[in-house]
Structures are given as C-alpha cells and as structure tokens.
Design a protein around this motif. Structure first.
Motif, PDB file in Angstrom:
ATOM      1  N   ALA A 141       3.575  12.592  -0.078  1.00  0.00           N
ATOM      2  CA  ALA A 141       4.219  11.912   1.049  1.00  0.00           C
ATOM      3  C   ALA A 141       3.169  11.272   1.952  1.00  0.00           C
ATOM      4  CB  ALA A 141       5.075  12.894   1.842  1.00  0.00           C
ATOM      5  N   LEU A 142       2.070  11.972   2.167  1.00  0.00           N
ATOM      6  CA  LEU A 142       0.997  11.446   3.004  1.00  0.00           C
ATOM      7  C   LEU A 142       0.346  10.223   2.360  1.00  0.00           C
ATOM      8  CD1 LEU A 142      -0.543  11.905   5.641  1.00  0.00           C
ATOM      9  CD2 LEU A 142      -2.095  13.394   4.389  1.00  0.00           C
ATOM     10  N   GLU A 143       0.123  10.268   1.067  1.00  0.00           N
ATOM     11  CA  GLU A 143      -0.465   9.119   0.360  1.00  0.00           C
ATOM     12  C   GLU A 143       0.462   7.906   0.409  1.00  0.00           C
ATOM     13  OE1 GLU A 143      -3.539   8.601  -0.886  1.00  0.00           O
ATOM     14  OE2 GLU A 143      -3.957  10.546   0.045  1.00  0.00           O
ATOM     15  N   ASN A 144       1.769   8.135   0.214  1.00  0.00           N
ATOM     16  CA  ASN A 144       2.724   7.029   0.313  1.00  0.00           C
ATOM     17  C   ASN A 144       2.744   6.434   1.701  1.00  0.00           C
ATOM     18  OD1 ASN A 144       3.463   7.338  -2.358  1.00  0.00           O
ATOM     19  ND2 ASN A 144       5.215   8.634  -1.895  1.00  0.00           N
ATOM     20  N   LEU A 145       2.689   7.288   2.708  1.00  0.00           N
ATOM     21  CA  LEU A 145       2.673   6.813   4.085  1.00  0.00           C
ATOM     22  C   LEU A 145       1.398   6.041   4.380  1.00  0.00           C
ATOM     23  CD1 LEU A 145       4.124   6.796   6.819  1.00  0.00           C
ATOM     24  CD2 LEU A 145       2.917   8.910   7.368  1.00  0.00           C
ATOM     25  N   LYS A 146       0.264   6.527   3.882  1.00  0.00           N
ATOM     26  CA  LYS A 146      -1.011   5.840   4.101  1.00  0.00           C
ATOM     27  C   LYS A 146      -1.008   4.433   3.511  1.00  0.00           C
ATOM     28  CE  LYS A 146      -4.639   9.317   4.300  1.00  0.00           C
ATOM     29  NZ  LYS A 146      -5.738   9.868   3.494  1.00  0.00           N
ATOM     30  N   LYS A 147      -0.356   4.281   2.356  1.00  0.00           N
ATOM     31  CA  LYS A 147      -0.306   2.965   1.714  1.00  0.00           C
ATOM     32  C   LYS A 147       0.456   1.954   2.559  1.00  0.00           C
ATOM     33  CE  LYS A 147      -0.542   4.677  -3.014  1.00  0.00           C
ATOM     34  NZ  LYS A 147       0.234   4.954  -4.229  1.00  0.00           N
ATOM     35  N   GLU A 148       1.559   2.402   3.142  1.00  0.00           N
ATOM     36  CA  GLU A 148       2.394   1.472   3.895  1.00  0.00           C
ATOM     37  C   GLU A 148       2.134   1.490   5.391  1.00  0.00           C
ATOM     38  OE1 GLU A 148       6.397   4.198   4.224  1.00  0.00           O
ATOM     39  OE2 GLU A 148       6.051   3.081   2.388  1.00  0.00           O
ATOM     40  N   LEU A 149       1.309   2.399   5.861  1.00  0.00           N
ATOM     41  CA  LEU A 149       1.095   2.562   7.296  1.00  0.00           C
ATOM     42  C   LEU A 149       0.525   1.316   7.979  1.00  0.00           C
ATOM     43  CD1 LEU A 149       1.484   4.798   9.412  1.00  0.00           C
ATOM     44  CD2 LEU A 149      -0.895   5.392   9.088  1.00  0.00           C
ATOM     45  N   PRO A 150      -0.587   0.730   7.513  1.00  0.00           N
ATOM     46  CA  PRO A 150      -1.127  -0.432   8.238  1.00  0.00           C
ATOM     47  C   PRO A 150      -0.138  -1.597   8.313  1.00  0.00           C
ATOM     48  CG  PRO A 150      -2.729   0.369   6.642  1.00  0.00           C
ATOM     49  CD  PRO A 150      -1.452   1.109   6.396  1.00  0.00           C
ATOM     50  N   GLU A 151       0.554  -1.840   7.216  1.00  0.00           N
ATOM     51  CA  GLU A 151       1.505  -2.943   7.187  1.00  0.00           C
ATOM     52  C   GLU A 151       2.665  -2.699   8.151  1.00  0.00           C
ATOM     53  OE1 GLU A 151       4.683  -4.397   3.953  1.00  0.00           O
ATOM     54  OE2 GLU A 151       2.598  -4.371   3.237  1.00  0.00           O
ATOM     55  N   LYS A 152       3.211  -1.478   8.135  1.00  0.00           N
ATOM     56  CA  LYS A 152       4.348  -1.173   9.003  1.00  0.00           C
ATOM     57  C   LYS A 152       3.956  -1.174  10.477  1.00  0.00           C
ATOM     58  CE  LYS A 152       7.579   1.201   6.057  1.00  0.00           C
ATOM     59  NZ  LYS A 152       8.450   2.351   5.893  1.00  0.00           N
ATOM     60  N   LYS A 153       2.765  -0.644  10.780  1.00  0.00           N
ATOM     61  CA  LYS A 153       2.320  -0.643  12.170  1.00  0.00           C
ATOM     62  C   LYS A 153       2.139  -2.064  12.682  1.00  0.00           C
ATOM     63  CE  LYS A 153      -0.728   2.348  13.557  1.00  0.00           C
ATOM     64  NZ  LYS A 153      -1.885   3.230  13.676  1.00  0.00           N
ATOM     65  N   LYS A 154       1.534  -2.911  11.869  1.00  0.00           N
ATOM     66  CA  LYS A 154       1.328  -4.309  12.261  1.00  0.00           C
ATOM     67  C   LYS A 154       2.664  -5.019  12.445  1.00  0.00           C
ATOM     68  CE  LYS A 154      -1.247  -8.410  10.925  1.00  0.00           C
ATOM     69  NZ  LYS A 154      -2.162  -9.000   9.943  1.00  0.00           N
ATOM     70  N   LEU A 155       3.612  -4.759  11.531  1.00  0.00           N
ATOM     71  CA  LEU A 155       4.937  -5.354  11.632  1.00  0.00           C
ATOM     72  C   LEU A 155       5.648  -4.933  12.909  1.00  0.00           C
ATOM     73  CD1 LEU A 155       7.177  -7.026  10.216  1.00  0.00           C
ATOM     74  CD2 LEU A 155       7.972  -4.868   9.237  1.00  0.00           C
ATOM     75  N   CYS A 156       5.573  -3.657  13.248  1.00  0.00           N
ATOM     76  CA  CYS A 156       6.229  -3.168  14.472  1.00  0.00           C
ATOM     77  C   CYS A 156       5.633  -3.813  15.718  1.00  0.00           C
ATOM     78  CB  CYS A 156       6.107  -1.650  14.564  1.00  0.00           C
ATOM     79  SG  CYS A 156       7.145  -0.771  13.405  1.00  0.00           S
ATOM     80  N   ARG A 157       4.314  -3.870  15.763  1.00  0.00           N
ATOM     81  CA  ARG A 157       3.669  -4.497  16.930  1.00  0.00           C
ATOM     82  C   ARG A 157       4.038  -5.976  17.025  1.00  0.00           C
ATOM     83  NH1 ARG A 157      -1.023  -1.213  15.252  1.00  0.00           N
ATOM     84  NH2 ARG A 157      -1.720  -3.041  14.119  1.00  0.00           N
ATOM     85  N   SER A 158       4.005  -6.670  15.895  1.00  0.00           N
ATOM     86  CA  SER A 158       4.326  -8.100  15.890  1.00  0.00           C
ATOM     87  C   SER A 158       5.773  -8.344  16.281  1.00  0.00           C
ATOM     88  CB  SER A 158       4.073  -8.693  14.503  1.00  0.00           C
ATOM     89  OG  SER A 158       2.732  -8.551  14.144  1.00  0.00           O
ATOM     90  N   MET A 159       6.686  -7.540  15.747  1.00  0.00           N
ATOM     91  CA  MET A 159       8.097  -7.717  16.080  1.00  0.00           C
ATOM     92  C   MET A 159       8.363  -7.423  17.556  1.00  0.00           C
ATOM     93  SD  MET A 159       9.526  -8.921  13.466  1.00  0.00           S
ATOM     94  CE  MET A 159      11.245  -8.788  13.846  1.00  0.00           C
ATOM     95  N   GLY A 160       7.658  -6.453  18.098  1.00  0.00           N
ATOM     96  CA  GLY A 160       7.810  -6.167  19.524  1.00  0.00           C
ATOM     97  C   GLY A 160       7.357  -7.334  20.380  1.00  0.00           C
ATOM     98  N   ILE A 161       6.211  -7.907  20.037  1.00  0.00           N
ATOM     99  CA  ILE A 161       5.687  -9.050  20.793  1.00  0.00           C
ATOM    100  C   ILE A 161       6.618 -10.243  20.638  1.00  0.00           C
ATOM    101  CG2 ILE A 161       3.805 -10.727  20.884  1.00  0.00           C
ATOM    102  CD1 ILE A 161       1.914  -8.378  20.128  1.00  0.00           C
ATOM    103  N   LEU A 162       7.022 -10.528  19.392  1.00  0.00           N
ATOM    104  CA  LEU A 162       7.905 -11.674  19.159  1.00  0.00           C
ATOM    105  C   LEU A 162       9.271 -11.477  19.819  1.00  0.00           C
ATOM    106  CD1 LEU A 162       7.084 -12.516  15.447  1.00  0.00           C
ATOM    107  CD2 LEU A 162       6.471 -13.822  17.487  1.00  0.00           C
ATOM    108  N   GLY A 163       9.778 -10.240  19.804  1.00  0.00           N
ATOM    109  CA  GLY A 163      11.041  -9.964  20.484  1.00  0.00           C
ATOM    110  C   GLY A 163      10.936 -10.213  21.975  1.00  0.00           C
ATOM    111  N   GLY A 164       9.813  -9.797  22.554  1.00  0.00           N
ATOM    112  CA  GLY A 164       9.600 -10.050  23.982  1.00  0.00           C
ATOM    113  C   GLY A 164       9.507 -11.527  24.285  1.00  0.00           C
ATOM    114  N   ILE A 165       8.820 -12.273  23.420  1.00  0.00           N
ATOM    115  CA  ILE A 165       8.704 -13.724  23.613  1.00  0.00           C
ATOM    116  C   ILE A 165      10.083 -14.383  23.482  1.00  0.00           C
ATOM    117  CG2 ILE A 165       7.786 -15.844  22.578  1.00  0.00           C
ATOM    118  CD1 ILE A 165       5.239 -14.241  21.930  1.00  0.00           C
TER     119      ILE A 165
END
Length: 172
Positions: A141-165
């Motif tokens: 589970a940790l390895e699967n999370l590590k694989k998708e973690l950077p992409e998901k974190k970046k997506l969340c931050r980007s969507m938050g910024i774009l939603g605010g804009i």
C-alpha cells in the motif's frame, strides 16, 4: 476595493483547500509508516521477547506516542479483560473507537482493522507469520501510494489554485 479584497480571500481559500488536501496525502503516507513500525515492534516483542499478545501490545505502546499509544494500550487492556471475546473484535472495537481521525483510505483502514482478526492465534509462529503478512500488505500500500503521491499532491494544489482563480473571475 472591498470587492477586490473579497476575491483575493476567495483565491486564498481555494488555494488553502488544495494545499490541505495535498497535506492529507502526506499524512496518509506517515500513518502507513507508523503502522509498519508498530508491526515491526509487535513482531520483535512476540519473536524475541517471547511475549504474549497483551504484553507485546503494551511493550509496543511504550515505544509509540499519541493516538497510537492510546490505541495499543486500549487493545492490551481490553485483552486482559476479554471475558471470552475474540481478539478480532477487541482489536476492531479499539481501532474504531480511537483511530477515527486517520487519513487512511477505506481499503487501508480495513487492512488495519482486520489485522486483529488474523492475529488472534495462540501459536506464536502463526502470530509472527500474520504480522509479516500485515507488513507485506502495508508495504505494498505504501509503495502504491508513493508512486501516485507526487502526481496527486500536485493535482490537488493546482486544482485549489485554479478553483480560487475561477471563483475570483466569476465574482469579478
């Protein structure tokens, strides 16, 4: 002027939501690592210390802190006062009562909560094998999370910024 300040605050709120969700993924990774550490301590207490399960949980609680210490102490105390209850239900009850604020996914929670049902054997070797299986499941589970973690974190931050804009533009 007031309208611009309101739009700026909406932008900040959207950005904050995105970063908050991103931090939740980081917290989820940390919690999986903590459960791996708990499994390693339990395995050591059972294998090397030749401890019974209540003693192993109590020893492990001494090495942990916060909510995890409370959870392990609850399991140990409940096992001593079991009065014929199966270990799986004791473990699940304590987990559901104390580990309510975890960032784990539903699948990861079920893996942790069901661990007690598999661990309640009297045979020491079987207990060690079940702890090793639990470690393997958590590692995967940790390895699967590590694989998708950077992409998901970046997506969340980007969507938050774009939603605010987007909200700012709509209210302008």
């Amino acid at each position: 002027m007031l309208k611009a300040a309101g739009i700026f605050l909406i932008f900040l709120a959207g950005t904050g939501i995105g970063f908050s969700k991103s931090m939740e993924f980081t917290r989820r990774e940390q919690e999986l690592r903590i459960f791996l550490q708990i499994a390693a301590y339990l395995k050591g207490a059972v294998r090397c210390g030749n401890s019974s399960l209540p003693e192993a949980f109590l020893e492990t609680a001494g090495k942990m802190e916060g909510t995890y210490r409370d959870f392990l102490m609850c399991v140990s105390a409940s096992m001593k006062d079991a009065q014929g209850r199966p270990f799986g239900s004791i473990f699940r009850d304590c987990a559901e009562k104390i580990l309510t604020e975890t960032a784990l996914s539903a699948e990861e929670k079920e893996t942790v909560f069901s661990f007690g049902g598999r661990l309640g054997y009297l045979d020491r070797e079987m207990q060690i094998r079940q702890i090793e299986v639990f470690e393997t499941e958590l590692s995967e589970a940790l390895e699967n999370l590590k694989k998708e973690l950077p992409e998901k974190k970046k997506l969340c931050r980007s969507m938050g910024i774009l939603g605010g804009i987007l909200l700012g533009v709509l209210l302008w």
